[in-house]
Design a protein around this motif. Structure first.
Motif, PDB file in Angstrom:
ATOM      1  N   GLY A  58       0.790  -1.125  -0.021  1.00  0.00           N
ATOM      2  CA  GLY A  58      -0.061   0.013   0.053  1.00  0.00           C
ATOM      3  C   GLY A  58       0.785   1.272   0.033  1.00  0.00           C
ATOM      4  N   GLU A  59       1.841   1.273   1.009  1.00  0.00           N
ATOM      5  CA  GLU A  59       2.934   2.345   0.842  1.00  0.00           C
ATOM      6  C   GLU A  59       3.530   2.488  -0.490  1.00  0.00           C
ATOM      7  OE1 GLU A  59       3.682   2.252   5.625  1.00  0.00           O
ATOM      8  OE2 GLU A  59       5.064   0.999   4.417  1.00  0.00           O
ATOM      9  N   PHE A  60       4.012   1.611  -1.094  1.00  0.00           N
ATOM     10  CA  PHE A  60       4.731   1.530  -2.328  1.00  0.00           C
ATOM     11  C   PHE A  60       3.721   1.996  -3.489  1.00  0.00           C
ATOM     12  CE2 PHE A  60       6.598  -0.225  -6.269  1.00  0.00           C
ATOM     13  CZ  PHE A  60       7.639   0.173  -6.231  1.00  0.00           C
ATOM     14  N   ALA A  61       2.429   1.738  -3.600  1.00  0.00           N
ATOM     15  CA  ALA A  61       1.498   2.328  -4.333  1.00  0.00           C
ATOM     16  C   ALA A  61       1.454   3.769  -4.518  1.00  0.00           C
ATOM     17  CB  ALA A  61       0.269   1.558  -4.183  1.00  0.00           C
ATOM     18  N   ARG A  62       1.507   4.372  -3.004  1.00  0.00           N
ATOM     19  CA  ARG A  62       1.795   5.755  -3.069  1.00  0.00           C
ATOM     20  C   ARG A  62       2.965   6.342  -3.402  1.00  0.00           C
ATOM     21  NH1 ARG A  62      -1.430   4.448   1.622  1.00  0.00           N
ATOM     22  NH2 ARG A  62       0.315   4.002   3.172  1.00  0.00           N
ATOM     23  N   LEU A  63       3.993   5.450  -3.490  1.00  0.00           N
ATOM     24  CA  LEU A  63       5.301   6.040  -3.927  1.00  0.00           C
ATOM     25  C   LEU A  63       5.289   5.900  -5.645  1.00  0.00           C
ATOM     26  CD1 LEU A  63       7.787   4.241  -1.571  1.00  0.00           C
ATOM     27  CD2 LEU A  63       7.402   6.679  -1.891  1.00  0.00           C
ATOM     28  N   ASP A  64       4.827   4.722  -5.759  1.00  0.00           N
ATOM     29  CA  ASP A  64       4.708   4.695  -7.507  1.00  0.00           C
ATOM     30  C   ASP A  64       3.380   4.548  -7.914  1.00  0.00           C
ATOM     31  OD1 ASP A  64       5.223   3.640 -10.000  1.00  0.00           O
ATOM     32  OD2 ASP A  64       6.628   2.298  -9.454  1.00  0.00           O
ATOM     33  N   GLY A  65       2.875   5.522  -8.507  1.00  0.00           N
ATOM     34  CA  GLY A  65       1.371   5.443  -8.827  1.00  0.00           C
ATOM     35  C   GLY A  65       0.926   4.432  -9.932  1.00  0.00           C
ATOM     36  N   SER A  66       2.085   3.905 -10.561  1.00  0.00           N
ATOM     37  CA  SER A  66       1.746   2.750 -11.634  1.00  0.00           C
ATOM     38  C   SER A  66       1.419   1.519 -10.987  1.00  0.00           C
ATOM     39  CB  SER A  66       2.874   2.683 -12.585  1.00  0.00           C
ATOM     40  OG  SER A  66       4.007   2.323 -12.293  1.00  0.00           O
ATOM     41  N   PHE A  67       1.972   1.388  -9.597  1.00  0.00           N
ATOM     42  CA  PHE A  67       2.145  -0.053  -8.868  1.00  0.00           C
ATOM     43  C   PHE A  67       0.690  -0.473  -8.561  1.00  0.00           C
ATOM     44  CE2 PHE A  67       2.443  -2.837  -5.108  1.00  0.00           C
ATOM     45  CZ  PHE A  67       3.063  -3.973  -5.809  1.00  0.00           C
ATOM     46  N   LEU A  68      -0.019  -1.540  -8.966  1.00  0.00           N
ATOM     47  CA  LEU A  68      -1.298  -1.765  -8.241  1.00  0.00           C
ATOM     48  C   LEU A  68      -0.893  -2.867  -7.350  1.00  0.00           C
ATOM     49  CD1 LEU A  68      -3.344  -1.957 -11.600  1.00  0.00           C
ATOM     50  CD2 LEU A  68      -3.458  -0.189  -9.703  1.00  0.00           C
ATOM     51  N   PRO A  69      -1.425  -2.860  -5.911  1.00  0.00           N
ATOM     52  CA  PRO A  69      -1.179  -4.040  -4.780  1.00  0.00           C
ATOM     53  C   PRO A  69      -2.024  -5.172  -5.255  1.00  0.00           C
ATOM     54  CG  PRO A  69      -1.479  -1.813  -3.738  1.00  0.00           C
ATOM     55  CD  PRO A  69      -1.868  -1.787  -5.286  1.00  0.00           C
ATOM     56  N   GLY A  70      -1.110  -6.435  -4.965  1.00  0.00           N
ATOM     57  CA  GLY A  70      -1.596  -7.600  -5.375  1.00  0.00           C
ATOM     58  C   GLY A  70      -1.426  -8.094  -6.473  1.00  0.00           C
ATOM     59  N   ARG A  71      -0.869  -7.547  -7.387  1.00  0.00           N
ATOM     60  CA  ARG A  71      -0.570  -7.841  -8.773  1.00  0.00           C
ATOM     61  C   ARG A  71       0.891  -8.474  -8.772  1.00  0.00           C
ATOM     62  NH1 ARG A  71      -3.667  -5.357 -12.840  1.00  0.00           N
ATOM     63  NH2 ARG A  71      -5.723  -4.830 -11.936  1.00  0.00           N
ATOM     64  N   SER A  72       1.034  -9.254  -9.780  1.00  0.00           N
ATOM     65  CA  SER A  72       2.401 -10.006 -10.114  1.00  0.00           C
ATOM     66  C   SER A  72       3.659  -9.307 -10.318  1.00  0.00           C
ATOM     67  CB  SER A  72       2.223 -11.209 -10.944  1.00  0.00           C
ATOM     68  OG  SER A  72       1.918 -10.710 -12.275  1.00  0.00           O
ATOM     69  N   ASN A  73       3.401  -7.966 -10.634  1.00  0.00           N
ATOM     70  CA  ASN A  73       4.632  -7.198 -11.031  1.00  0.00           C
ATOM     71  C   ASN A  73       5.245  -6.610  -9.924  1.00  0.00           C
ATOM     72  OD1 ASN A  73       2.834  -5.214 -10.040  1.00  0.00           O
ATOM     73  ND2 ASN A  73       3.114  -3.615 -11.636  1.00  0.00           N
ATOM     74  N   ARG A  74       5.503  -7.159  -8.753  1.00  0.00           N
ATOM     75  CA  ARG A  74       6.313  -6.670  -7.686  1.00  0.00           C
ATOM     76  C   ARG A  74       7.831  -6.528  -7.888  1.00  0.00           C
ATOM     77  NH1 ARG A  74       6.780  -9.785  -3.157  1.00  0.00           N
ATOM     78  NH2 ARG A  74       6.441  -8.252  -1.864  1.00  0.00           N
ATOM     79  N   GLU A  75       8.403  -7.394  -8.359  1.00  0.00           N
ATOM     80  CA  GLU A  75       9.770  -7.487  -8.591  1.00  0.00           C
ATOM     81  C   GLU A  75      10.360  -6.511  -9.609  1.00  0.00           C
ATOM     82  OE1 GLU A  75       8.022 -10.180  -8.964  1.00  0.00           O
ATOM     83  OE2 GLU A  75       8.434 -11.629  -7.186  1.00  0.00           O
ATOM     84  N   ARG A  76       9.732  -6.437 -10.867  1.00  0.00           N
ATOM     85  CA  ARG A  76       9.843  -5.469 -11.576  1.00  0.00           C
ATOM     86  C   ARG A  76       9.739  -3.958 -11.107  1.00  0.00           C
ATOM     87  NH1 ARG A  76       6.477  -6.731 -15.174  1.00  0.00           N
ATOM     88  NH2 ARG A  76       5.066  -4.902 -15.105  1.00  0.00           N
ATOM     89  N   ALA A  77       8.551  -3.735 -10.174  1.00  0.00           N
ATOM     90  CA  ALA A  77       8.132  -2.338  -9.809  1.00  0.00           C
ATOM     91  C   ALA A  77       9.419  -2.067  -8.945  1.00  0.00           C
ATOM     92  CB  ALA A  77       6.813  -2.459  -9.331  1.00  0.00           C
ATOM     93  N   ALA A  78       9.520  -2.862  -8.081  1.00  0.00           N
ATOM     94  CA  ALA A  78      10.576  -2.736  -6.902  1.00  0.00           C
ATOM     95  C   ALA A  78      12.063  -2.299  -7.736  1.00  0.00           C
ATOM     96  CB  ALA A  78      10.776  -3.837  -5.740  1.00  0.00           C
ATOM     97  N   ALA A  79      12.537  -3.029  -8.580  1.00  0.00           N
ATOM     98  CA  ALA A  79      13.705  -2.933  -9.418  1.00  0.00           C
ATOM     99  C   ALA A  79      13.878  -1.527 -10.025  1.00  0.00           C
ATOM    100  CB  ALA A  79      13.953  -4.051 -10.271  1.00  0.00           C
ATOM    101  N   GLU A  80      12.566  -1.195 -10.641  1.00  0.00           N
ATOM    102  CA  GLU A  80      12.536   0.062 -11.416  1.00  0.00           C
ATOM    103  C   GLU A  80      12.646   1.242 -10.510  1.00  0.00           C
ATOM    104  OE1 GLU A  80       9.244   0.123 -13.976  1.00  0.00           O
ATOM    105  OE2 GLU A  80      10.253  -1.565 -15.282  1.00  0.00           O
TER     106      GLU A  80
END
Length: 280
Positions: A155-177
């Motif tokens: 949830g906090e990460f979604a506020r940092l990165d508006g393109s991230f949707l919690p619960g989706r499978s893109n956690r690794e890519r989103a964190a790396a980017e």
């Protein structure tokens, strides 16, 4: 992507000089707490002490000082200094600083967080409301002159990165980017916690359980990362070693007490057993 295993955590644990003294093992500072959130800085301070820090300072608002001081005997809890310059000097004199556990969202508090990130040269761990403070001012991460580690849940990460949707499978890519774009180590918490470094290295933790999904567990992890930073570990190494130990202590607590009944305090009390496994 590499896995954070027991073998890796053992290799990343900073050596302990048997002839050392309290000044040898890091002076660290926790800033957190507000009315209604007195436990968060206590958990973080206790975790730093239980992870090997020589000196742990915990600064809290004056109105919660008596409560926090009574609950945190292993750290030096004190009311926050009355002015910005004094707070800055206290933090800058430490090896690493943690900002955010239970901090609250007051406008003046967020203003101080942003100023400290601009001025501090020592490594900073941002957790909870420390992360929330920068979510609308992401440029402060880009302008930092020191090491920064962020420890968001989804949830906090979604506020940092508006393109991230919690619960989706893109956690690794989103964190790396995010880590690459903003030059900070990003610890994206959850099942299989991800540690992403600005240089592109990506690691996934192999320990933990659902009993850890309770308020306070993240404060303990933040304090552990702070402690290892203060003992001289590099940012990504401190984060990776801490998430393994944190997850393993959670597993031990869950095995003994069940995921339902265990609390973050039970996790904290089993850190010693997790450390022993790295020394075997």
């Amino acid at each position: 992507m590499d896995l954070i295993t027991r073998q890796l955590a053992r290799a990343l644990l900073p050596p302990r000089n048997p002839m050392g003294h309290k000044g040898s093992f890091g002076r660290v500072y926790v800033w957190g707490g507000c009315v209604g959130y007195t436990g968060a800085p206590v958990y973080a301070g206790e975790a730093a002490a239980h992870t090997g820090s020589g000196l742990v300072f915990v600064g809290v608002p004056g109105e919660i000082y008596p409560i926090a001081a009574a609950r945190c005997p292993t750290a030096m809890v004190h009311p926050l200094p009355p002015d910005y310059d004094s707070l800055f000097r206290e933090m800058e004199a430490c090896a690493a600083v943690l900002i955010g556990p239970g901090l609250g969202r007051a406008a003046e508090t967020e203003k101080t967080v942003l100023a400290l990130l601009k001025d501090l040269s020592v490594p900073v761990v941002l957790d909870a409301d420390g992360i929330n403070a920068v979510s609308a001012h992401i440029h402060v991460l880009d302008d930092r002159r020191g090491v920064t580690i962020l420890t968001p849940h989804e949830g906090e990460f979604a506020r940092l990165d508006g393109s991230f949707l919690p619960g989706r499978s893109n956690r690794e890519r989103a964190a790396a980017e995010f880590a690459r774009r903003h030059g900070c180590v990003t610890v994206l918490k959850g099942p299989g916690t991800i540690v992403a470094s600005p240089d592109g290295r990506l690691l996934r933790n192999t320990t933990g359980g659902s009993g850890m999904a309770k308020g306070g567990s993240g404060d303990i992890l933040a304090g552990m990362i702070l402690s290892l930073l203060g003992q001289g570990s590099e940012a990504a190494e401190a984060a990776s070693c801490a998430v393994w130990l944190h997850g393993r202590a959670g597993e031990l607590a869950e095995r003994e007490l069940t995921a339902y009944a265990m609390t973050p305090l039970d996790l904290l009390e089993r850190l010693s057993a997790a450390f022993k496994e790295l020394e075997e």
